[in-house]
Write an enzyme that holds these catalytic residues in place. Structure first.
Site: not given
Ligand code: IFM
Length: 477
Positions: A202, A389
């Site tokens: 990200e 994710e």
């Molecule tokens: O915890 C974070 C992660 O580090 C990156 N993506 C979103 C998750 C939840 O907020």
């Protein structure tokens, strides 16, 4: 397992019913025809995994030669993290990795995606290598392999050596050399055992929240710094991928982008345009240069300023043909026009709209994942998508040895249904990783917001599988 058994074992109602509980019928933009699904519907090659990161889980912040990270430093600045918390211990994955990998196995996942702490490997950012750090990830990888779990490595998930952050971090063009060195070390070290690699987690999060909004490390609030961090991390993304290609035989190379499905608050032209500008930042900014399309300056003219940072060859250097793109999706964003300079758009929060949201104010909107998968699948240069994710934070309570997190189960079911719908319509989506196997340190929120399938008592570090973990165990079993 057939559908009837699955319902019996999980005690769950049909996904359609669960969905209805969360979304007002009037909000639905997508009809979920299927009322239920089983693992086999996703295909036998579909990758089922969990995802975590080094800083959020490992702890052991100054043990066995690890150097200080930007987050170790940032979390000590008063007022930066809720309740003054930090990840000095976190989930203590450093000592409990074997137990946690056993739990991942017990939940029937086949992939564990984790990141490598740069300062654990290179305490000074570059130069001297910390052998104990190298050894730790060998132990993690070997443990995964011994129980039949594929290790998938993310090279960078936000913990940069503080010594490099102090020199500007992602705003210093030298980061290209620093990051290449780190990539070289880890790919040469682990490349014979690990074939699945993701470069960066990200970009938008640590560039936007870290260098422009100041709520993540390093806490800067500067458009100039943001611009530099965008361009240099975009170059690093492709450059590091080329290094992986060179060092790892048969590598499957990806990178991950945070995404959000964006809609205008209404159909007024100014709000539609605001939503488009927001989309340019939140969904297009990082993927398009790596596909050779350049930054989306057509929609957001301020991005033309990035050109000032270009050196000869940069346009080409930003491009890499990734084997897969990791989609990270949590919520929908509703946008409206605002006078705010730059993007001239602002978010209309879930609370203002009175719609269901997670504990971080992210609207629960599974159809958004479907739309995002469709959107990314339309880019010609993308061959393969993996949801690297997806997850949610609900107010978990440990009572009599159980955590009844039905809200999280509902979330997963409805989002899996969205993935399946996209897949059935021809989107090449081939994996789904839950964020996250265990509760962990949620950046500026500290330990308040829990995302795990396994509950952690942060005082005793005792682990308890939540109902959502049990749900996956049954679903994937
Ligand atoms: O915890 C974070 C992660 O580090 C990156 N993506 C979103 C998750 C939840 O907020």
């Amino acid at each position: 397992m057939n559908r009837r058994n699955w319902i019996k074992r999980t005690g769950a109602a049909g996904a359609g019913l669960l969905l209805a509980k969360y979304i007002k019928a009037s909000d639905l933009t997508l009809a979920f025809d299927a009322k239920d699904f089983v693992k086999a519907d996703f295909g036998s090659d579909f990758k089922w995994g969990v995802a975590a990161s080094s800083y959020q889980t490992e702890g052991a912040w100054n043990i066995d030669g690890k150097g200080e990270s930007n987050w170790d430093f940032f979390s000590r600045i008063p007022g930066k993290i809720e309740r003054g918390e930090n990840a000095d211990v976190a989930a203590d994955f450093y000592h409990k990795y074997a137990e946690d990998i056993d739990l991942i196995k017990e939940m029937n996942f086949k992939v564990f995606r984790f990141s490598i702490s740069w300062p654990r490997i290179l305490p000074n950012g570059t130069g001297e290598i910390n052998l104990k750090g190298l050894e730790f990830y060998h132990k993690v990888i070997d443990k995964c392999i011994s129980v039949g779990i594929e290790p998938w490595i993310t090279i960078y998930h936000w913990d940069m050596p503080q010594v490099l952050e102090a020199q500007g971090g992602w705003t210093n063009r030298k980061v290209l050399d620093w990051f290449s060195e780190f990539t070289n070390v880890v790919t040469k070290e682990y490349g014979s055992k690990v074939k699945n690699w993701m470069v960066i987690n990200e970009q938008l999060s640590y560039t936007g929240l870290g260098y422009m909004q100041g709520i993540f490390a390093p806490g800067k609030k500067s458009i100039k710094a943001f611009m530099k961090s965008i361009h240099y991390s975009t170059l690093c993304n492709a450059e590091s991928a080329r290094i992986i290609r060179k060092n790892v035989i048969d590598a499957n190379i990806g990178t991950t982008f945070v995404t959000t499905h964006i809609e205008p608050i209404d159909q007024q032209k100014k709000n539609i345009e605001a939503a488009n500008r927001m989309d340019a930042i939140m969904n297009r900014l990082f993927i398009e240069p790596c596909l050779g399309l350049g930054y989306p300056e057509d929609t957001l003219p301020i991005l033309k300023k990035l050109k000032k940072l270009y050196e000869p060859g940069d346009e080409q250097r930003m491009v890499f043909d990734f084997d897969f793109i990791g989609i990270q999706y949590y919520f929908r964003t509703v946008a409206k026009h605002s006078m705010m300079p730059g993007m001239r758009a602002k978010e209309v929060k879930a609370s203002e709209r009175g719609v269901p949201a997670n504990e971080m104010e992210g609207e629960i909107y599974p159809e958004g994942l479907y739309h995002i998968l469709k959107k990314f699948s339309q880019y010609k240069g993308i061959r393969n998508l993996i949801v690297t994710e997806n997850g949610t934070c609900v107010p978990d309570k440990l009572e009599n040895g159980r955590v009844h997190d039905q809200g999280r189960i509902d979330y997963f079911k409805s989002h899996l249904e969205a993935v399946l719908k996209a897949k059935k319509e021809g989107v090449n989506v081939n994996g789904y990783f839950v964020w996250s196997p265990t509760d962990n340190f949620e950046w500026n929120k500290g330990y308040r917001t829990r995302f795990g399938l396994v509950y952690i008592d942060f005082k005793t570090l005792e682990r308890t599988m939540k109902d959502s973990g049990l749900w996956f165990k049954a679903f994937l079993g």
